[in-house]
Design a protein around this motif. Structure first.
Motif, mmCIF file in Angstrom:
data_model
loop_
_atom_site.group_PDB
_atom_site.id
_atom_site.type_symbol
_atom_site.label_atom_id
_atom_site.label_comp_id
_atom_site.label_asym_id
_atom_site.label_seq_id
_atom_site.Cartn_x
_atom_site.Cartn_y
_atom_site.Cartn_z
ATOM 1 N N LYS A 144 0.827 -1.206 0.000
ATOM 2 C CA LYS A 144 0.000 0.000 0.000
ATOM 3 C C LYS A 144 0.865 1.262 0.000
ATOM 4 O O LYS A 144 0.534 2.238 -0.669
ATOM 5 N N ALA A 193 -5.555 -3.685 -6.028
ATOM 6 C CA ALA A 193 -5.745 -4.855 -5.175
ATOM 7 C C ALA A 193 -4.499 -5.728 -5.193
ATOM 8 O O ALA A 193 -3.719 -5.692 -6.143
ATOM 9 N N HIS A 206 -6.163 -7.722 -0.175
ATOM 10 C CA HIS A 206 -6.528 -6.337 0.150
ATOM 11 C C HIS A 206 -6.966 -5.654 -1.139
ATOM 12 O O HIS A 206 -6.374 -5.862 -2.194
ATOM 13 N N SER A 207 -8.007 -4.842 -1.031
ATOM 14 C CA SER A 207 -8.467 -4.069 -2.174
ATOM 15 C C SER A 207 -8.718 -2.630 -1.750
ATOM 16 O O SER A 207 -9.255 -2.377 -0.678
ATOM 17 N N GLU A 208 -8.331 -1.717 -2.617
ATOM 18 C CA GLU A 208 -8.601 -0.306 -2.397
ATOM 19 C C GLU A 208 -9.999 0.055 -2.911
ATOM 20 O O GLU A 208 -10.494 1.127 -2.619
ATOM 21 N N LYS A 209 -10.598 -0.858 -3.681
ATOM 22 C CA LYS A 209 -11.928 -0.620 -4.255
ATOM 23 C C LYS A 209 -12.909 -1.635 -3.691
ATOM 24 O O LYS A 209 -12.644 -2.842 -3.733
ATOM 25 N N LYS A 210 -14.037 -1.169 -3.222
ATOM 26 C CA LYS A 210 -15.036 -2.059 -2.625
ATOM 27 C C LYS A 210 -15.583 -3.083 -3.621
ATOM 28 O O LYS A 210 -15.949 -4.180 -3.232
ATOM 29 N N ASP A 211 -15.640 -2.717 -4.895
ATOM 30 C CA ASP A 211 -16.223 -3.610 -5.890
ATOM 31 C C ASP A 211 -15.187 -4.500 -6.599
ATOM 32 O O ASP A 211 -15.492 -5.128 -7.601
ATOM 33 N N ASP A 242 -12.831 -7.658 -5.850
ATOM 34 C CA ASP A 242 -12.513 -8.725 -4.900
ATOM 35 C C ASP A 242 -11.251 -9.464 -5.353
ATOM 36 O O ASP A 242 -11.295 -10.249 -6.308
#
Length: 124
Positions: free
Chosen positions: A13, A21, A36-41, A43
């Motif tokens: 990060k 991600a 880990h993802s920086e975007k909720k959508d 995966d």
């Protein structure tokens, strides 16, 4: 192990611009050790499971061609993203990374992943 993986995600990060991600998975089982993802959508575990099939297909192709090489990484360039599947030297693990192509420096990103995958083999 979990402290190492938490530190790995923190380092990614902090050091990889344009991060979307990241995940670390085992090739033989598909188990994702961390994601880990920086975007909720987005995966990364789902992406890793599909990319595991890419790794297996490439390994089969290498074997069918009788090549004596191992996969270092697989680069997939999309119109706005770069996806890297970086396979450990022993072939047991892979790091899956997705970055925004307008923000990422591919050379620096690949160099960092090379360092991280060596640490992963030592720690896992």
């Amino acid at each position: 192990m979990s402290n190492f993986l938490e530190q790995f995600v923190s380092d990614v990060k902090s050091n990889i611009p344009g991060l979307i991600a990241v995940s670390v998975s085992e090739v033989s089982t598909g188990v994702s050790y961390v994601s880990h993802s920086e975007k909720k959508d987005f995966d990364p575990e789902i992406a890793s499971s599909f990319n595991l099939e890419v790794v297996k297909a490439k390994k089969s192709a290498i074997e069918a061609l009788g090549l004596k090489s191992n996969i270092q990484d697989i680069l997939i360039t999309l119109s706005d993203q770069i996806h890297i599947i970086d396979v450990s030297d022993n072939g047991e693990y892979f790091i899956y990374l997705a970055v925004d192509s307008s923000k990422a420096n591919l050379g620096m990103t690949r160099a960092l992943l090379g360092r991280y995958k060596k640490e992963i083999v030592k720690e896992l």
